[in-house]
Design a protein around this motif. Structure first.
Motif, PDB file in Angstrom:
ATOM      1  N   ALA A  28       0.845  -1.186   0.000  1.00 43.52           N
ATOM      2  CA  ALA A  28       0.000   0.000   0.000  1.00 43.52           C
ATOM      3  C   ALA A  28       0.883   1.238   0.000  1.00 43.52           C
ATOM      4  CB  ALA A  28      -0.913   0.011   1.224  1.00 43.52           C
ATOM      5  N   LEU A  29       0.346   2.330  -0.547  1.00 42.30           N
ATOM      6  CA  LEU A  29       1.018   3.618  -0.495  1.00 42.30           C
ATOM      7  C   LEU A  29       0.469   4.384   0.699  1.00 42.30           C
ATOM      8  CD1 LEU A  29       2.872   5.803  -1.818  1.00 42.30           C
ATOM      9  CD2 LEU A  29       0.800   6.607  -3.009  1.00 42.30           C
ATOM     10  N   VAL A  30       1.373   4.862   1.552  1.00 43.22           N
ATOM     11  CA  VAL A  30       0.973   5.549   2.778  1.00 43.22           C
ATOM     12  C   VAL A  30       1.488   6.984   2.748  1.00 43.22           C
ATOM     13  CG1 VAL A  30       1.136   5.557   5.306  1.00 43.22           C
ATOM     14  CG2 VAL A  30       1.037   3.381   4.063  1.00 43.22           C
ATOM     15  N   ARG A  31       0.598   7.924   3.067  1.00 42.35           N
ATOM     16  CA  ARG A  31       1.003   9.317   3.238  1.00 42.35           C
ATOM     17  C   ARG A  31       1.429   9.503   4.691  1.00 42.35           C
ATOM     18  NH1 ARG A  31      -2.425  13.562   4.538  1.00 42.35           N
ATOM     19  NH2 ARG A  31      -4.191  12.285   3.883  1.00 42.35           N
ATOM     20  N   THR A  32       2.654   9.942   4.893  1.00 47.35           N
ATOM     21  CA  THR A  32       3.202  10.058   6.235  1.00 47.35           C
ATOM     22  C   THR A  32       2.590  11.249   6.968  1.00 47.35           C
ATOM     23  OG1 THR A  32       5.283   9.217   5.341  1.00 47.35           O
ATOM     24  CG2 THR A  32       5.341  10.142   7.565  1.00 47.35           C
ATOM     25  N   VAL A  68      -1.444   7.623   6.847  1.00 46.63           N
ATOM     26  CA  VAL A  68      -2.791   7.328   6.381  1.00 46.63           C
ATOM     27  C   VAL A  68      -2.685   6.696   4.993  1.00 46.63           C
ATOM     28  CG1 VAL A  68      -3.080   9.660   5.426  1.00 46.63           C
ATOM     29  CG2 VAL A  68      -5.097   8.292   6.012  1.00 46.63           C
ATOM     30  N   VAL A  69      -3.455   5.660   4.749  1.00 46.64           N
ATOM     31  CA  VAL A  69      -3.394   4.937   3.483  1.00 46.64           C
ATOM     32  C   VAL A  69      -3.884   5.831   2.344  1.00 46.64           C
ATOM     33  CG1 VAL A  69      -4.212   2.943   2.175  1.00 46.64           C
ATOM     34  CG2 VAL A  69      -3.670   2.700   4.616  1.00 46.64           C
ATOM     35  N   GLU A  70      -3.005   6.095   1.395  1.00 47.96           N
ATOM     36  CA  GLU A  70      -3.333   6.906   0.231  1.00 47.96           C
ATOM     37  C   GLU A  70      -3.874   6.027  -0.892  1.00 47.96           C
ATOM     38  OE1 GLU A  70      -2.921  10.835  -1.823  1.00 47.96           O
ATOM     39  OE2 GLU A  70      -2.915  10.193   0.274  1.00 47.96           O
ATOM     40  N   ASP A  71      -3.253   4.862  -1.076  1.00 43.46           N
ATOM     41  CA  ASP A  71      -3.668   3.935  -2.128  1.00 43.46           C
ATOM     42  C   ASP A  71      -3.547   2.510  -1.589  1.00 43.46           C
ATOM     43  OD1 ASP A  71      -4.165   2.427  -4.371  1.00 43.46           O
ATOM     44  OD2 ASP A  71      -2.384   3.098  -5.471  1.00 43.46           O
ATOM     45  N   PRO A  72      -4.677   1.846  -1.321  1.00 46.42           N
ATOM     46  CA  PRO A  72      -4.617   0.472  -0.811  1.00 46.42           C
ATOM     47  C   PRO A  72      -4.013  -0.506  -1.805  1.00 46.42           C
ATOM     48  CG  PRO A  72      -6.798   1.434  -0.482  1.00 46.42           C
ATOM     49  CD  PRO A  72      -6.050   2.360  -1.389  1.00 46.42           C
TER      50      PRO A  72
END
Length: 355
Positions: A28-32, A68-72
């Motif tokens: 997943a892509l996560v926004r820090t 927070v998950v930006e792209d699951p």
């Protein structure tokens, strides 16, 4: 995207530009949101600990993160879900320790650690991670989510200490924490709330007035100044304790712990000292182990279950404690302040995105 990286040994982290990562299948892509700063980061900056990723000339710092998950990306996670990443990853695909869910028990060479050893950390605007290493956290706890990783370290340490005494009826009443940094203070609070110990002590080397000593006092614990009462004399000046938690990295403390323990007691060691040769009375310490059923346990890192327990522990901490513990959260425009040390600093974090 912007990231905070260091050339180990250079002595100062810098703000760098890196491409925004693309998640691979299963990631997943996560926004820090926020990343905490601790003693390990300072050791990496100084070049005393850690290692670069293969082919890299700098290491992106940070292992205490919340995002927070930006792209699951097809995983079971949901967009907008708040998560805390674990730290260890398998170096080449997987191995038995990761397959068992016990990466914290892997020996050197069988893991990399994000932001520490062989893998970039989380001090960047975005990071990717396999979904199994992202632990969901309630949105209400997200502002303090960077405390989950250090709490998880103590969750494991306490678990292993208690397990070492599980062969008999052991009812600890007292504990001593060596080190009044943020990890020591969090552990002191856990001893008060999780184990419900009657008496606790915390050893440091600071003069009053001091914010960490104020926290110790507010927790109802006893502050021990090591300049006046060394660890080896605590049993005489105060009392022999059932648990000693060592978080100083001062090599002599490992051996002095034995004297501080009550019969049937256990010391758990977390500090990582520099090589240092000194004399000890090995025969006498051997006797203390054998004749009084004492134990020493080493502990490092933690696994997903410890992170999950840490989230529960974080939710139970009093608001005054976390307010006093976190002495600064700094945006990227003033990130250098998060790495400053001083008597008025307890715990800091860098904020990459508003919460």
């Amino acid at each position: 995207m912007q990231a905070i990286a260091v050339e180990p040994g250079a002595g100062e982290p810098t703000l760098v530009e890196k491409p925004r990562p693309e998640p691979a299948p299963g990631e997943a892509l996560v926004r820090t949101l926020r990343v905490g700063v601790d003693g390990t980061d300072h050791e990496v900056i100084a070049g005393n600990h850690g290692d670069l990723p293969a082919g890299a000339d700098r290491l992106v710092l940070g292992h205490e993160a919340v995002g927070v998950v930006e792209d699951p990306n097809g995983t079971a996670l949901e967009e907008g879900q708040h998560v805390v990443p674990t730290v260890r990853r398998p170096p080449n695909g997987t191995n038995e320790y990761f397959e068992r869910g016990e990466p914290d028990m892997a020996p050197d060479g069988e893991y990399v650690e994000r932001g520490i050893v062989g893998a970039h950390g989380f001090m960047a605007e975005y990071f990717t991670s396999p979904a199994e290493y992202l632990v969901p956290i309630p949105e209400r706890l997200a502002p303090l989510g960077f405390l989950v990783e250090p709490i998880s370290i103590s969750e494991k340490a306490i678990e292993h200490a208690v397990a070492s005494r599980s062969a008999f009826d052991w009812e600890p009443e007292s504990a001593l924490v060596l080190g009044n940094g943020s990890l020591g203070l969090l552990t002191l609070a856990m001893f008060e709330s999780v184990l419900e110990l009657d008496r606790t002590y915390c050893l440091g080397r600071r003069d009053r007035p001091d914010p960490s000593i104020d926290i110790i006092d507010e927790l109802g614990s006893t502050y021990v100044d090591s300049r006046e009462t060394p660890v080896s004399e605590i049993s005489e000046v105060h009392e022999a304790v059932d648990i000693v938690y060592e978080a100083t990295g001062y090599a002599k403390h490992a051996f002095e712990t034995i004297d501080a323990l009550a019969p049937n007691g256990v010391g758990v060691l977390l500090g990582v000292p520099e090589p240092w040769s000194f004399e000890i009375d090995g025969g006498r310490l051997h006797q203390e182990f054998v004749l009084h059923n004492k134990a020493l346990v080493g502990s490092v890192n933690s696994h997903r279950g410890h992170f999950e327990s840490a989230i529960d522990t974080l939710e139970g901490l009093p608001t005054w404690l976390t307010d006093d513990l976190v002495t600064g959260v700094y945006g990227l425009e003033e990130y250098q302040s998060a790495f400053e040390t001083g008597d008025d600093v307890v715990k800091t974090a860098v904020e990459f995105a508003s919460i």
